[in-house]
Design an enzyme around this catalytic site. Structure first.
Site, PDB file in Angstrom:
ATOM      1  N   GLN A 155      37.653  39.544  43.906  1.00 49.08           N
ATOM      2  CA  GLN A 155      36.780  40.434  43.124  1.00 49.08           C
ATOM      3  C   GLN A 155      37.382  41.846  43.012  1.00 49.08           C
ATOM      4  O   GLN A 155      36.662  42.850  43.069  1.00 49.08           O
ATOM      5  CB  GLN A 155      35.382  40.489  43.733  1.00 49.08           C
ATOM      6  CG  GLN A 155      34.518  39.276  43.407  1.00 49.08           C
ATOM      7  CD  GLN A 155      34.158  39.183  41.928  1.00 49.08           C
ATOM      8  OE1 GLN A 155      34.121  40.171  41.206  1.00 49.08           O
ATOM      9  NE2 GLN A 155      33.891  37.974  41.463  1.00 49.08           N
ATOM     10  N   SER A 156      38.681  41.938  42.843  1.00 50.90           N
ATOM     11  CA  SER A 156      39.348  43.240  42.751  1.00 50.90           C
ATOM     12  C   SER A 156      38.915  44.029  41.508  1.00 50.90           C
ATOM     13  O   SER A 156      39.027  43.533  40.380  1.00 50.90           O
ATOM     14  CB  SER A 156      40.865  43.022  42.705  1.00 50.90           C
ATOM     15  OG  SER A 156      41.524  44.201  42.318  1.00 50.90           O
ATOM     16  N   ASN A 157      38.442  45.236  41.730  1.00 46.53           N
ATOM     17  CA  ASN A 157      38.127  46.136  40.615  1.00 46.53           C
ATOM     18  C   ASN A 157      39.414  46.674  39.992  1.00 46.53           C
ATOM     19  O   ASN A 157      39.487  46.899  38.790  1.00 46.53           O
ATOM     20  CB  ASN A 157      37.286  47.320  41.100  1.00 46.53           C
ATOM     21  CG  ASN A 157      36.000  46.875  41.745  1.00 46.53           C
ATOM     22  OD1 ASN A 157      35.172  46.231  41.111  1.00 46.53           O
ATOM     23  ND2 ASN A 157      35.815  47.196  43.024  1.00 46.53           N
ATOM     24  N   ALA A 161      42.221  45.100  39.702  1.00 42.98           N
ATOM     25  CA  ALA A 161      42.774  44.079  38.806  1.00 42.98           C
ATOM     26  C   ALA A 161      42.084  44.142  37.443  1.00 42.98           C
ATOM     27  O   ALA A 161      42.745  44.160  36.402  1.00 42.98           O
ATOM     28  CB  ALA A 161      42.594  42.696  39.433  1.00 42.98           C
TER      29      ALA A 161
END
Ligand code: PLP
Length: 340
Positions: free
Chosen positions: A75-77, A79
């Site tokens: 759930q990388s912001n 990325a």
């Protein structure tokens, strides 16, 4: 501090608002709490990576890249924001995602930031937790280069001296805001992770001789490691900026008491903080970063570590897209959705 000397693509919605949180301040009965809205930087629901990417993507463009590559947690912001920025510039984007939580839940794995990565046309590749992600990214980049692509790699969280310039810029912006409105602030606090935000802020604050203590609330690493990471990056960022030695080791302070079991796994107080901001202020936090930072802020107020008469600024680093990957945790209050 002449930031215009560095290549930059002006795309963020700046300056971000600085607002007073009356109802939260009243509820906690301690200091006057303000919020710096870096959740409103623009770029696919905003967040702190936009400021870093203004400088990072300018480097990518300058080297003639037709593809950017980065890595992060599922759930990388970072990325998601990199994918959006790449779309804007007409570059391809490839993302390596590491499973750091073991959550099997559909929404965690495919909704929220992951849904947006794909909407922006990025390709993603998944890896189990504990992988050497920087190593994997270099391998993947080499393979693409062999294929004729001009690949620019961005480290996790966009945290290198170039990315940290975005938060030197934020320190400058915040000081301009408070100086032009005659507002004295006693402290700045925020969630700290891959360290670029805190490193950039501390370099900016110290170079400007702001006299505003900075406190990062950890989201992953234990305290000695977190502080050392921030300090090391601050040293390099100060050198890049032309003010070496401006940051002392003791300027870097992180409290990692609110991390809990690990990265990306919210605690009860993370969820309480998310609910309080949502219900009292109409502001969305996230379960991985800003919720943990806000839990620290709330606890410090309750314990009297931040006192009546002080004015505290909470830097909201964004991340609300991640909420849609954590609906089950939020609904049940159950913070352990790991595979059985
Ligand atoms: C990446 C991130 C952070 C942490 O910033 P770093 O520069 O990696 O320390 C905080 N909040 C949110 C929402 C983020 O996405």
């Amino acid at each position: 501090m002449h930031l215009a000397r560095f290549p930059r693509i002006f795309l963020a919605h700046l300056p971000t608002p600085l607002e007073r949180m009356d109802r939260l301040s009243k509820e906690l009965g301690g200091p006057e709490i303000w919020i710096k809205r870096d959740d409103c930087t623009g770029l696919s629901t905003g967040g702190n990576k936009t400021r870093k990417l203004e400088f990072l993507m300018a480097e990518a463009e300058a080297m003639g890249a037709d593809m950017v590559m980065t890595q992060g947690a599922t759930q990388s912001n970072h990325a998601r924001q990199t994918a959006a920025f790449a779309s804007k510039l007409g570059m391809k984007c490839h993302i390596l995602l590491e499973d750091r939580t073991g959550y099997q839940d559909h929404n965690y794995n495919d909704n929220g930031n992951v849904l947006l990565d794909h909407l922006h046309g990025a390709t993603t590749e998944k890896f189990p937790g504990g992988h050497d992600m920087p190593g994997e990214m270099e391998k993947a980049a080499e393979a693409m280069r062999a294929d004729g692509k001009k690949v620019f790699t961005i480290p996790g969280g966009g945290s290198n001296p170039t990315g940290a310039l975005g938060y030197v810029n934020c320190a400058l912006e915040l000081l301009n805001q408070v100086n032009s409105s005659g507002m004295v602030i006693d402290r700045l606090v925020h969630a700290t992770g891959s360290s670029g935000t805190q490193a950039g802020l501390i370099v900016g604050l110290k170079a400007l001789n702001a006299g505003i203590p900075l406190l990062g609330f950890g989201t992953r690493a234990p305290q000695p490691k977190q502080e050392q990471m921030v300090y090391d990056l601050a040293v390099k960022t100060a050198e890049k900026l032309g003010c070496p030695g401006v940051v002392a080791r003791e300027d870097v302070v992180a409290d990692t008491s609110y991390v809990g079991t690990g990265y990306g796994i919210p605690r009860e107080d993370t969820i309480e903080a998310i609910r309080m901001f949502a219900e009292l202020e109409g502001i969305l936090l996230d379960p991985v970063y800003s919720g943990k930072g806000a839990a620290g802020l709330i606890d410090y107020c309750r314990k009297g570590k931040f006192k009546k008469g002080e004015r505290i600024v909470f830097l909201h680093t964004g991340g609300s897209a991640g909420l849609f990957g954590y609906d089950q945790v939020l609904a049940s209050g159950n913070t352990s959705l790991a595979a059985e």
